[in-house]
Design a protein around this motif. Structure first.
Motif, PDB file in Angstrom:
ATOM      1  N   ASP A  39     -11.343 -16.991  17.603  1.00 48.03           N
ATOM      2  CA  ASP A  39      -9.973 -16.354  17.469  1.00 48.03           C
ATOM      3  C   ASP A  39      -9.374 -16.887  16.136  1.00 48.03           C
ATOM      4  N   THR A  40      -9.711 -18.105  15.643  1.00 42.77           N
ATOM      5  CA  THR A  40      -9.150 -18.799  14.445  1.00 42.77           C
ATOM      6  C   THR A  40      -9.827 -18.095  13.217  1.00 42.77           C
ATOM      7  N   GLY A  41     -11.381 -18.104  13.315  1.00 44.86           N
ATOM      8  CA  GLY A  41     -11.848 -17.439  12.367  1.00 44.86           C
ATOM      9  C   GLY A  41     -11.516 -16.044  11.946  1.00 44.86           C
ATOM     10  N   GLY A  42     -11.388 -15.351  13.038  1.00 38.19           N
ATOM     11  CA  GLY A  42     -10.963 -13.899  13.156  1.00 38.19           C
ATOM     12  C   GLY A  42      -9.564 -13.754  12.381  1.00 38.19           C
ATOM     13  N   TYR A  43      -8.605 -14.564  12.865  1.00 31.15           N
ATOM     14  CA  TYR A  43      -7.320 -14.234  12.493  1.00 31.15           C
ATOM     15  C   TYR A  43      -7.158 -14.827  10.800  1.00 31.15           C
ATOM     16  N   ALA A  44      -7.840 -15.834  10.529  1.00 33.32           N
ATOM     17  CA  ALA A  44      -7.583 -16.294   9.120  1.00 33.32           C
ATOM     18  C   ALA A  44      -8.437 -15.160   8.294  1.00 33.32           C
ATOM     19  N   ALA A  45      -9.648 -14.815   8.480  1.00 34.54           N
ATOM     20  CA  ALA A  45     -10.230 -13.937   7.444  1.00 34.54           C
ATOM     21  C   ALA A  45      -9.605 -12.471   7.816  1.00 34.54           C
ATOM     22  N   GLY A  46      -9.065 -12.182   8.825  1.00 34.91           N
ATOM     23  CA  GLY A  46      -8.506 -11.001   8.852  1.00 34.91           C
ATOM     24  C   GLY A  46      -7.060 -10.893   8.336  1.00 34.91           C
ATOM     25  N   VAL A  47      -6.338 -11.921   8.306  1.00 35.98           N
ATOM     26  CA  VAL A  47      -5.057 -11.983   7.417  1.00 35.98           C
ATOM     27  C   VAL A  47      -5.305 -12.295   5.818  1.00 35.98           C
ATOM     28  N   LEU A  48      -6.402 -12.830   5.612  1.00 39.54           N
ATOM     29  CA  LEU A  48      -6.707 -12.812   4.294  1.00 39.54           C
ATOM     30  C   LEU A  48      -7.334 -11.938   3.579  1.00 39.54           C
ATOM     31  N   PHE A  49      -8.171 -11.325   4.506  1.00 39.56           N
ATOM     32  CA  PHE A  49      -9.230 -10.275   3.573  1.00 39.56           C
ATOM     33  C   PHE A  49      -9.350  -8.889   4.294  1.00 39.56           C
ATOM     34  N   GLY A  50      -8.566  -8.921   5.664  1.00 38.12           N
ATOM     35  CA  GLY A  50      -8.655  -7.562   6.400  1.00 38.12           C
ATOM     36  C   GLY A  50      -8.614  -6.185   5.657  1.00 38.12           C
ATOM     37  N   LYS A  51      -9.371  -5.394   5.578  1.00 37.32           N
ATOM     38  CA  LYS A  51      -8.938  -4.142   4.933  1.00 37.32           C
ATOM     39  C   LYS A  51      -9.548  -3.015   5.692  1.00 37.32           C
ATOM     40  N   HIS A  52     -10.755  -3.332   6.602  1.00 40.98           N
ATOM     41  CA  HIS A  52     -11.154  -2.059   7.293  1.00 40.98           C
ATOM     42  C   HIS A  52     -11.156  -2.444   8.684  1.00 40.98           C
ATOM     43  N   PRO A  53     -10.361  -1.717   9.259  1.00 39.38           N
ATOM     44  CA  PRO A  53     -10.008  -1.699  10.910  1.00 39.38           C
ATOM     45  C   PRO A  53     -11.431  -1.396  11.681  1.00 39.38           C
ATOM     46  N   MET A  54     -11.436  -2.372  12.681  1.00 33.22           N
ATOM     47  CA  MET A  54     -12.553  -2.267  13.696  1.00 33.22           C
ATOM     48  C   MET A  54     -12.380  -1.183  14.637  1.00 33.22           C
ATOM     49  N   ALA A  55     -11.275  -1.292  15.257  1.00 34.67           N
ATOM     50  CA  ALA A  55     -10.911  -0.287  16.133  1.00 34.67           C
ATOM     51  C   ALA A  55      -9.303   0.263  15.889  1.00 34.67           C
ATOM     52  N   PRO A  56      -8.982   1.094  14.925  1.00 33.44           N
ATOM     53  CA  PRO A  56      -7.919   1.379  14.563  1.00 33.44           C
ATOM     54  C   PRO A  56      -6.946   1.954  15.886  1.00 33.44           C
ATOM     55  N   VAL A  57      -7.434   2.483  16.651  1.00 31.53           N
ATOM     56  CA  VAL A  57      -6.510   3.211  17.724  1.00 31.53           C
ATOM     57  C   VAL A  57      -6.406   2.128  18.740  1.00 31.53           C
ATOM     58  N   ILE A  58      -7.328   1.421  19.062  1.00 27.29           N
ATOM     59  CA  ILE A  58      -7.164   0.206  20.033  1.00 27.29           C
ATOM     60  C   ILE A  58      -6.461  -0.858  19.667  1.00 27.29           C
ATOM     61  N   SER A  59      -6.833  -1.433  18.464  1.00 24.49           N
ATOM     62  CA  SER A  59      -6.121  -2.807  18.003  1.00 24.49           C
ATOM     63  C   SER A  59      -6.138  -2.652  16.426  1.00 24.49           C
ATOM     64  N   PRO A  60      -5.124  -2.101  15.949  1.00 24.87           N
ATOM     65  CA  PRO A  60      -5.119  -1.925  14.367  1.00 24.87           C
ATOM     66  C   PRO A  60      -5.096  -2.914  13.774  1.00 24.87           C
ATOM     67  N   LYS A  61      -4.743  -4.299  14.164  1.00 23.68           N
ATOM     68  CA  LYS A  61      -4.856  -5.397  13.216  1.00 23.68           C
ATOM     69  C   LYS A  61      -6.048  -6.171  13.336  1.00 23.68           C
ATOM     70  N   LYS A  62      -7.051  -5.621  14.190  1.00 22.68           N
ATOM     71  CA  LYS A  62      -8.582  -6.260  14.146  1.00 22.68           C
ATOM     72  C   LYS A  62      -9.344  -5.471  13.064  1.00 22.68           C
ATOM     73  N   SER A  63      -9.864  -6.288  12.113  1.00 22.35           N
ATOM     74  CA  SER A  63     -10.825  -5.963  11.056  1.00 22.35           C
ATOM     75  C   SER A  63     -12.118  -6.326  11.278  1.00 22.35           C
ATOM     76  N   TRP A  64     -13.300  -5.468  10.440  1.00 26.94           N
ATOM     77  CA  TRP A  64     -14.341  -6.148  10.317  1.00 26.94           C
ATOM     78  C   TRP A  64     -14.382  -7.384   9.382  1.00 26.94           C
ATOM     79  N   GLU A  65     -13.668  -7.555   8.505  1.00 29.83           N
ATOM     80  CA  GLU A  65     -13.747  -8.671   7.934  1.00 29.83           C
ATOM     81  C   GLU A  65     -12.985  -9.876   8.775  1.00 29.83           C
TER      82      GLU A  65
END
Length: 288
Positions: free
Chosen positions: A171-197
């Protein structure tokens, strides 16, 4: 112009969270877990049972928004029994208690008549598997070092700490990398803030945490730590996505507001519930 002004809305940042409240709540929850494990791990089972009961209550309220009426009483009683028998008598007893709980729920629903029986029974059995059954693997993990004692010398306590920390790392790694580098959504319809980064950050953090914990805390082989990290990051991500789908289908943002800054307890347990069973299986056969 009025002399009084309304307070400006709090800025929760890109993460969409009230971070001070979230960190304070997380600290309190982790402190409760640590204290329970440090002194007497049997008492920690009360924390697990309480978490299961609160989660069942949240699901009952959430499903009710769609007209699905879960039978709360047999689900809570059966869920508590499932956790306790798993701790004291192991996996076979858990399977039996789960089957009995599901049958008891279906019999309980007969009292309501025919209308809505299939919908309510299906949702109730789903909820039993989702929360009490998966949550009971915490009891199986804790019982690895016996059903008495506690402290960091106990294998079960070490297993619980490893399981929690690798999930937190994801959770921590995903949150930090998502906030800093997140540009490509993993599942935009389900969870827009979750990214591949963010997923990549989770992967790195979790594998590193898995290797360190397995080698230095569990005294196992490094490759088990790598496998642990891979399992944890995949299952934690799937658990988060699955709960997001449930909430979107039900038309709710959070399961409840029992944890300031986090929403409902289920909003914090989603990753943990999805991770515990495969993590227990790996550690049970490869380390303990």
């Amino acid at each position: 112009m009025s002399s009084t002004q309304s307070a400006p809305p709090r800025n929760h940042g890109r993460a969409g969270r009230d971070l001070p409240a979230a960190f304070a709540s997380a600290f309190v929850l982790l402190a409760a877990v640590a204290l329970g494990l440090a002194f007497e791990k049997t008492a920690f089972m009360l924390v697990v049972v309480a978490a299961v009961l609160v989660a069942v209550w949240e699901l009952q309220r959430a499903f009710a928004t769609r007209g699905i009426d879960l039978p709360e009483q047999p689900m809570m009683l059966g869920g508590a029994v499932m956790v306790l028998v798993a701790y004291f008598w192991g996996a076979p007893a858990l399977v039996t208690a789960t089957a009995v709980t599901c049958l008891a729920i279906m019999l309980w629903l007969l009292r309501r008549g025919i209308d809505g029986y299939v919908m309510n029974a299906t949702a109730a059995v789903f909820s039993v598997i989702y929360v009490p059954f998966l949550g009971s693997f915490v009891a199986l993990m804790l019982a690895e070092g016996g059903t008495t004692g506690g402290g960091l010398d106990d294998a079960g306590v070490k297993g619980i700490l490893t399981f929690i920390l690798v999930t937190v790392a994801s959770d921590t790694g995903g949150y930090a990398a998502g906030v800093l580098f997140g540009k490509h959504p993993m599942a935009p319809v389900i969870s827009p803030k979750k990214s591949w980064e963010g997923f990549a950050g989770s992967l790195v953090f979790t594998i590193v945490a898995g290797v360190l914990l397995v080698v230095h805390l569990l005294e196992g082989d490094w490759w088990v730590g790598v496998a642990l990290g891979l399992i944890a990051v995949v299952m934690a991500t799937l658990g988060d996505l699955c709960e997001s789908v449930i909430k979107r289908d039900l038309g709710i943002k959070d399961m409840s507001q029992v944890i300031p800054g986090h929403g409902g307890l289920m909003d914090r347990l989603d990753s943990l519930l999805a991770t515990i069973a495969p993590v227990w299986l790996l550690l049970h056969y490869a380390v303990f």
